[in-house]
Design an enzyme around this catalytic site. Structure first.
Site, PDB file in Angstrom:
ATOM      1  N   HIS A  42       9.145  61.157  -6.892  1.00 19.39           N
ATOM      2  CA  HIS A  42      10.005  62.113  -6.290  1.00 19.39           C
ATOM      3  C   HIS A  42      10.593  63.200  -7.325  1.00 19.39           C
ATOM      4  O   HIS A  42      10.127  63.387  -8.364  1.00 19.39           O
ATOM      5  CB  HIS A  42      11.293  61.676  -5.282  1.00 19.39           C
ATOM      6  N   HIS A  94       8.713  53.960  -8.710  1.00 24.22           N
ATOM      7  CA  HIS A  94       9.676  54.129  -7.575  1.00 24.22           C
ATOM      8  C   HIS A  94      10.521  53.116  -7.183  1.00 24.22           C
ATOM      9  O   HIS A  94      10.399  52.057  -8.104  1.00 24.22           O
ATOM     10  CB  HIS A  94       8.810  54.185  -6.348  1.00 24.22           C
ATOM     11  N   GLU A 110       7.190  49.419  -7.091  1.00 25.49           N
ATOM     12  CA  GLU A 110       8.577  49.637  -6.389  1.00 25.49           C
ATOM     13  C   GLU A 110       9.598  48.636  -7.065  1.00 25.49           C
ATOM     14  O   GLU A 110       9.348  47.498  -7.020  1.00 25.49           O
ATOM     15  CB  GLU A 110       8.502  49.207  -4.861  1.00 25.49           C
ATOM     16  N   GLU A 170      17.159  57.644  -6.143  1.00 29.02           N
ATOM     17  CA  GLU A 170      15.831  57.111  -6.578  1.00 29.02           C
ATOM     18  C   GLU A 170      15.074  58.028  -7.728  1.00 29.02           C
ATOM     19  O   GLU A 170      14.653  57.586  -8.533  1.00 29.02           O
ATOM     20  CB  GLU A 170      14.770  56.854  -5.351  1.00 29.02           C
TER      21      GLU A 170
HETATM   22 ZN    ZN Z   1       9.815  56.452  -3.595  1.00 32.57          ZN
END
Ligand code: ZN
Length: 326
Positions: free
Chosen positions: A116, A208, A289, A153
């Site tokens: 992102h 992430h 993640e 995030e």
């Molecule tokens: Zn993400």
């Protein structure tokens, strides 16, 4: 971070509302789809990741949310064993010395992809543009998730990757970022995927944090499924990426004590065919993640700078182990 759906990316303001809705629907595929759609979106069919439906009833993730910490990268890389103690109840710090601390990565190139971009929230038109990922189309980029306290995030991924960069650079590696908070939005997922080839990198990693059900916690690594479709042909990277995935799963767990995700993936590992960043990569690559920002315990850990340093240590050590084995 990642989730297949045909829905458009949601803005931050909608995340909490949507999460609540998703958390109280029956625990079925539809409910899973609801929460997984929060962060990432893709029209592709749900993949093997869908095998783990969320368990447990809805719960509030707000109770223990911590204040966002300044995203200050650690300037002085540490080369020894992480010293912090994981705070989670199920944390299991390994405490073993890092065999990779003294590795020489001179001449090796690593692409780090902070998921992102903090600016995506104000560039919805740009990031909603569809891009070709070989076996389908996806939004250029998404906003990502956030903790109940508003720690995003995008801020998290930038902080952890900067810390990892410091560690890897100290070992001699050249580290290239896909974005470093130095552009207004994006880049798109296809550009992120090309970054490895563009940099002639030996390996690439997307960092992430997930936006899963509040009742679920833990981290997982996403490895590429073989995708040969349209412009995508990642055949050559599937096997080395799986080796990387195993090293990262083990290294991250050892460094942070973070448990394997209990709401998705299996034993901390997932394989997907719907991520442009993996479909279109020409160099070995996985996603991590690091935890579930919608879970209060994970959010508390990810908001802690000391824990983020441990996360970066695990990432850097795993990448180092991969590079020194090849
Ligand atoms: Zn993400």
């Amino acid at each position: 971070m990642t989730g297949p759906t045909s829905r458009p990316p949601r803005r931050s303001a909608l995340l909490r509302t949507t999460t609540v809705v998703a958390a109280v629907v029956p625990l079925c595929t539809a409910g899973w789809f609801g929460w997984r759609a929060l962060d990432h979106s893709d029209p592709a069919a749900a993949t093997a990741a869908a095998t783990a439906a969320p368990s447990g009833a809805a719960q509030s993730g707000a109770a223990q949310s911590a204040s966002p910490a300044p995203a200050t990268p650690q300037a002085t890389p540490t080369t020894g064993t992480p010293t912090g103690t994981p705070t989670g109840t199920d944390a299991a710090p390994a405490g073993t010395p890092s065999p990779t601390a003294a590795a020489d990565l001179t001449g090796r190139t690593v692409v780090l992809d902070p998921g992102h971009n903090p600016g995506n929230f104000s560039h919805s038109t740009e990031i909603n543009r569809q891009v070709d990922v070989g076996n389908g189309h996806k939004e250029c980029d998404t906003t990502g998730t956030e903790t109940d306290a508003g720690y995003t995030e995008a801020d998290y991924t930038l902080d952890v990757t900067r810390r990892a960069r410091a560690l890897l650079t100290a070992r001699g590696a050249k580290v290239v970022f896909t974005q470093d908070g130095d552009r207004p939005w994006g880049p798109c997922v296809d550009e992120r995927a090309r970054a490895g080839a563009d940099a002639h990198a030996d390996v690439a990693l997307s960092v992430h944090a997930d936006g899963g059900p509040a009742s679920g916690s833990g981290f997982h690594v996403i490895m590429p499924a073989k995708v040969v479709a349209g412009k995508a042909d990642n055949s050559a990277i599937v096997e080395p990426s799986h080796r990387l995935g195993l090293l990262l799963r083990d290294g991250f767990h050892a460094a942070t004590g973070e448990p394997y995700a209990d709401y998705i993936a299996k034993e901390g590992l997932d394989t997907r065919s719907d991520l442009g960043g993996l479909n279109l990569s020409a160099v070995p690559k996985v996603f991590i993640e690091c935890g579930n920002m919608r879970n209060s315990a994970d959010a508390r850990r990810m908001t802690d700078p000391q824990w983020r340093q441990q996360a970066a240590q695990g990432i850097a050590d795993a990448l180092t182990a991969f590079l020194t084995a090849h």
